[in-house]
Design a protein around this motif. Structure first.
Motif, PDB file in Angstrom:
ATOM      1  N   LEU A  74     -21.446 -26.216  42.597  1.00  0.00           N
ATOM      2  CA  LEU A  74     -21.395 -25.588  44.193  1.00  0.00           C
ATOM      3  C   LEU A  74     -20.361 -24.293  43.872  1.00  0.00           C
ATOM      4  CD1 LEU A  74     -20.348 -28.991  43.864  1.00  0.00           C
ATOM      5  CD2 LEU A  74     -20.620 -28.548  46.243  1.00  0.00           C
ATOM      6  N   LEU A  75     -20.326 -23.820  44.774  1.00  0.00           N
ATOM      7  CA  LEU A  75     -19.802 -22.393  45.291  1.00  0.00           C
ATOM      8  C   LEU A  75     -18.149 -21.966  46.120  1.00  0.00           C
ATOM      9  CD1 LEU A  75     -19.505 -19.832  43.447  1.00  0.00           C
ATOM     10  CD2 LEU A  75     -21.016 -18.699  45.284  1.00  0.00           C
ATOM     11  N   LEU A  76     -17.087 -22.334  46.200  1.00  0.00           N
ATOM     12  CA  LEU A  76     -16.305 -21.518  46.789  1.00  0.00           C
ATOM     13  C   LEU A  76     -16.548 -20.364  47.175  1.00  0.00           C
ATOM     14  CD1 LEU A  76     -14.056 -23.198  48.127  1.00  0.00           C
ATOM     15  CD2 LEU A  76     -12.394 -23.183  46.235  1.00  0.00           C
ATOM     16  N   LEU A 113     -18.025 -23.167  51.545  1.00  0.00           N
ATOM     17  CA  LEU A 113     -17.975 -23.583  50.331  1.00  0.00           C
ATOM     18  C   LEU A 113     -19.918 -24.021  50.275  1.00  0.00           C
ATOM     19  CD1 LEU A 113     -17.281 -25.299  48.148  1.00  0.00           C
ATOM     20  CD2 LEU A 113     -17.383 -27.516  48.616  1.00  0.00           C
ATOM     21  N   TYR A 114     -20.309 -23.931  49.507  1.00  0.00           N
ATOM     22  CA  TYR A 114     -21.778 -23.638  49.251  1.00  0.00           C
ATOM     23  C   TYR A 114     -22.330 -24.485  47.992  1.00  0.00           C
ATOM     24  CZ  TYR A 114     -21.750 -20.469  53.037  1.00  0.00           C
ATOM     25  OH  TYR A 114     -21.426 -19.905  54.592  1.00  0.00           O
ATOM     26  N   GLN A 115     -23.375 -24.996  48.308  1.00  0.00           N
ATOM     27  CA  GLN A 115     -24.562 -25.411  47.174  1.00  0.00           C
ATOM     28  C   GLN A 115     -25.606 -25.113  47.042  1.00  0.00           C
ATOM     29  OE1 GLN A 115     -24.195 -29.365  48.783  1.00  0.00           O
ATOM     30  NE2 GLN A 115     -25.789 -29.475  48.907  1.00  0.00           N
ATOM     31  N   ALA A 116     -26.290 -25.477  45.565  1.00  0.00           N
ATOM     32  CA  ALA A 116     -27.475 -24.236  44.954  1.00  0.00           C
ATOM     33  C   ALA A 116     -28.606 -25.779  46.021  1.00  0.00           C
ATOM     34  CB  ALA A 116     -27.781 -24.682  43.375  1.00  0.00           C
ATOM     35  N   GLN A 122     -26.218 -23.061  50.487  1.00  0.00           N
ATOM     36  CA  GLN A 122     -26.952 -23.405  51.559  1.00  0.00           C
ATOM     37  C   GLN A 122     -25.528 -24.535  52.502  1.00  0.00           C
ATOM     38  OE1 GLN A 122     -30.239 -26.321  51.277  1.00  0.00           O
ATOM     39  NE2 GLN A 122     -28.867 -28.084  50.638  1.00  0.00           N
ATOM     40  N   ALA A 123     -24.487 -24.458  53.317  1.00  0.00           N
ATOM     41  CA  ALA A 123     -23.073 -24.891  53.410  1.00  0.00           C
ATOM     42  C   ALA A 123     -23.648 -26.989  52.518  1.00  0.00           C
ATOM     43  CB  ALA A 123     -23.447 -25.345  54.563  1.00  0.00           C
ATOM     44  N   ALA A 124     -22.405 -26.685  51.576  1.00  0.00           N
ATOM     45  CA  ALA A 124     -22.487 -28.421  50.848  1.00  0.00           C
ATOM     46  C   ALA A 124     -22.188 -29.128  51.977  1.00  0.00           C
ATOM     47  CB  ALA A 124     -20.963 -28.034  50.521  1.00  0.00           C
TER      48      ALA A 124
END
Length: 225
Positions: free
Chosen positions: A2-4, A99-102, A155-157
């Motif tokens: 994840l990416l904050l 917060l995003y995720q692959a 994409q959005a978590a």
């Protein structure tokens, strides 16, 4: 993975205080289990002045780092958020945390240590189908651009505990560049970058927002931790 994603504009009179706090804040967060890295950026083109990106290992760490239940959070994260909200947020004209995720289970790391990046924020019309179309456009773009070190489309978590963040827009593209000039050209839609952003726009509900940034700090997980 994840990416904050934290974007900030602050009163110029308080800018030194923000930067002073951040240079201690990012290493503190990276010292906690779950955080893999923390990087800060300053804008090169119109957009939020400062950007911070934090890699988080996986969803199992979210309750202790960012969850909506304060009783489950690490004491350090609580104290850092308290200082942020009390001393810094009142002086901000723009403050957004996402917060995003692959889209798939991408292994570490999400980001390289590129000297400059472009963030492109957009709402996709058709969810996964749109992301697949964008991915094809990205692969073609990277193969022709030597100054582009890599591209990540997130994409959005989906974790319900993170709904309190209200992550928007629903997709974040990060283009990692070899230098500031390349990043500026992409964000300003010059050269081949115009074709890339046109391809993105075709899959978006509104014109994608592209901003170029240069890296000003890089803190990563200590070796062997």
């Amino acid at each position: 993975m994840l990416l904050l994603d934290v974007q900030v504009d602050i009163d110029p009179a308080k800018e030194d205080i923000l930067n002073e706090w951040y240079y201690a804040h990012v290493p503190r967060l990276v010292s906690l289990p779950g955080y893999e890295s923390g990087r800060r950026y300053a804008s090169l083109t119109p957009g939020p002045r400062y950007l911070a990106l934090y890699e988080i290992r996986d969803e199992s760490y979210l309750p202790s780092l960012l969850g909506d239940d304060p009783s489950l959070r690490q004491p350090l994260t609580l104290s850092e958020w308290s200082r942020w909200e009390k001393d810094l947020v009142p002086h901000m004209s723009h403050c957004r945390t996402n917060l995003y995720q692959a889209p798939n289970d991408l292994s570490l790391p999400l980001l390289r240590s590129a000297p400059a990046i472009v963030t492109v924020r957009m709402d996709c019309r058709d969810g996964p189908a749109a992301l697949a179309a964008i991915g094809a456009a990205l692969n073609a773009f990277v193969s022709t651009e030597l100054d582009v070190l890599g591209v990540r489309l997130l994409q959005a978590a989906s974790d319900p505990a993170m709904a309190w963040l209200g992550t928007t827009p629903n997709a974040l593209l990060i283009v990692e560049c070899a230098g500031s000039r390349s990043a500026r050209e992409i964000a300003l839609r010059t050269g081949p970058a115009a074709d890339l952003l046109d391809a993105l726009a075709a899959q978006a509900t509104a014109r994608p927002q592209a901003v170029a940034y240069e890296r000003i700090a890089d803190h990563r997980l200590p070796a062997g931790r």
